[in-house]
Design an enzyme around this catalytic site. Structure first.
Site, PDB file in Angstrom:
ATOM      1  N   CYS A  17       0.833  -1.202   0.000  1.00 44.21           N
ATOM      2  CA  CYS A  17       0.000   0.000   0.000  1.00 44.21           C
ATOM      3  C   CYS A  17       0.869   1.254   0.000  1.00 44.21           C
ATOM      4  O   CYS A  17       1.375   1.670   1.045  1.00 44.21           O
ATOM      5  CB  CYS A  17      -0.917  -0.013   1.230  1.00 44.21           C
ATOM      6  SG  CYS A  17      -1.928   1.466   1.353  1.00 44.21           S
TER       7      CYS A  17
ATOM      8  N   CYS B 178      -0.459   4.130   2.167  1.00 39.66           N
ATOM      9  CA  CYS B 178      -0.309   3.953   3.623  1.00 39.66           C
ATOM     10  C   CYS B 178       1.144   4.157   4.055  1.00 39.66           C
ATOM     11  O   CYS B 178       1.403   4.762   5.090  1.00 39.66           O
ATOM     12  CB  CYS B 178      -0.719   2.543   4.051  1.00 39.66           C
ATOM     13  SG  CYS B 178      -2.134   1.866   3.217  1.00 39.66           S
ATOM     14  N   ASP B 179       2.075   3.638   3.289  1.00 45.31           N
ATOM     15  CA  ASP B 179       3.456   3.531   3.765  1.00 45.31           C
ATOM     16  C   ASP B 179       4.453   4.429   3.040  1.00 45.31           C
ATOM     17  O   ASP B 179       5.600   4.556   3.485  1.00 45.31           O
ATOM     18  CB  ASP B 179       3.938   2.069   3.629  1.00 45.31           C
ATOM     19  CG  ASP B 179       3.029   1.109   4.380  1.00 45.31           C
ATOM     20  OD1 ASP B 179       2.512   1.500   5.447  1.00 45.31           O
ATOM     21  OD2 ASP B 179       2.827  -0.018   3.900  1.00 45.31           O
TER      22      ASP B 179
END
Ligand code: NAP
Length: 321
Positions: free
Chosen positions: A145, A148-149
């Site tokens: 992701c 997200c990261d």
């Protein structure tokens, strides 16, 4: 009749009754909820996590009509809020078991339900690469992701693996937040939309074609990847801090298997044009039913599944022959 009140212990509670239970609150499930409720069906959406599905991980959506440019998370917030006007969405409720019979009986992590029909909108999950080091370093440099990261890899070297829309969208996002991105693809060309390919070229994002990642290197965090050039057979190590795997999805079709629904060889639920499955009163929509995996298609599937469900349960006069 709906019995209100949810107990935290599902073993000794009376089941709550619905016309239709929708499993999954991605675009398909949310659209199904809106359409089912507006058709007059008593329904609920059960979601094991939070509403939104995989779209939550999409940095930017540019092809959902009405929204020329919107973050995946934002779009799903809007869609979930819209659905909540009509239908209750039970978050954090994982469906553990479904039994068929005169009515469907569902047991979740916190409650029980019975329903006359089911709409499966359980989506899909990220496919894993299967390379040595991937599992060991997941969450320590290996990510599925970018949204997200990606933040953790600002100014650092990262690779994105894959040649589809997800890989190229992720690469564009990572580039935009100042990561030094290289896309690794096993073929000589991408399958992603031309618009995305053009955007990648405009930004001079580095690409390695005909190349596979044989191993992800590192002990406590990713330090690099071992690459193989498929044309020459030559291997080389590349120093990177982050590996973003974007190589497609596998359907979340475990419940479908337990219910005996027909599935294709990839595990996607087979549906007809009206999103009916092979078992009466069970419908499927969104990524779990394959087809073009687009938000707009998921929304169509959810709406169509809900309307088919309405026709089958209510048998309205205009359907009578
Ligand atoms: P996808 O379209 O299935 O592409 C997966 C990519 O990963 C392909 O290029 C494939 O290579 C490669 N791949 C698969 N297994 C691999 C392996 N073991 N090792 C190395 N490479 C591997 O998946 P996706 O990009 O996640 O997209 C999924 C669906 O969502 C698609 O229908 C896509 O159109 C849709 N989507 C749309 C948007 C958008 O419209 N904005 C954004 C994201 C996703 P090959 O090409 O060689 O098979």
């Amino acid at each position: 009749m709906t019995i209100e009140g949810v107990s935290s212990d599902s073993s000794d509670i009376s089941p709550q009754e619905f016309d239709v239970v929708i499993i999954g609150a991605g675009p398909a499930g949310l659209a199904a909820g809106i359409y089912a409720k507006r058709a007059g069906l008593n329904c609920i959406i059960l979601e094991k996590g939070v509403p939104g599905g995989q779209v939550l991980t999409s940095p930017m959506i540019e092809n959902y009509p009405g929204f020329p440019e919107i973050e995946g998370m934002k779009l799903m917030d809007i869609m979930a809020e819209h659905a909540r006007r009509y239908v209750d969405i039970r978050e954090g409720e994982d469906v553990l078991r479904v039994r068929s019979g005169e009515r469907f009986q569902l047991s979740t992590t916190s409650s029980k339900y019975v329903s006359r029909a089911l709409i499966l909108a359980t989506g899909a999950t990220h496919r894993k690469l299967g390379a040595p080091g991937e599992d060991k370093l997941a969450g320590r440099g290996v990510s599925y992701c970018a949204t997200c990261d990606g933040f953790f890899y600002k100014t650092k070297e990262v690779v994105v693996i894959g040649g589809g829309n997800t890989a190229l969208t992720d690469a564009l996002y990572l580039h935009s937040i100042d990561c030094k991105v290289t896309i690794i693809h096993r073929r000589g060309s991408f399958r992603a939309d031309k618009h995305l390919q053009d955007s990648i070229a405009e930004r001079n994002i580095q690409m390695l074609f005909d190349t596979v990642v044989e191993e992800i290197l590192g002990e406590n965090g990713v330090t690099g990847v071992k690459l193989r050039d498929l044309k020459t057979g030559v291997t080389q190590d590349m120093v990177v801090s982050g590996v973003f795997v974007a190589i497609g999805e596998i359907p979340s079709s475990q419940l479908a298997s337990e219910l005996g629904l027909n599935q294709d060889p990839g595990g996607f639920i087979i549906v007809d044009q009206s999103f009916r499955t092979s078992v009466p009163f069970i419908y499927a929509a969104g990524d779990v039913s394959g087809g073009i995996r687009q938000i707009v298609a998921a929304v169509h599937g959810g709406a169509a599944a809900a309307l088919s469900c309405f026709e089958d349960l209510v048998n309205p006069y205009y359907r009578k022959t």
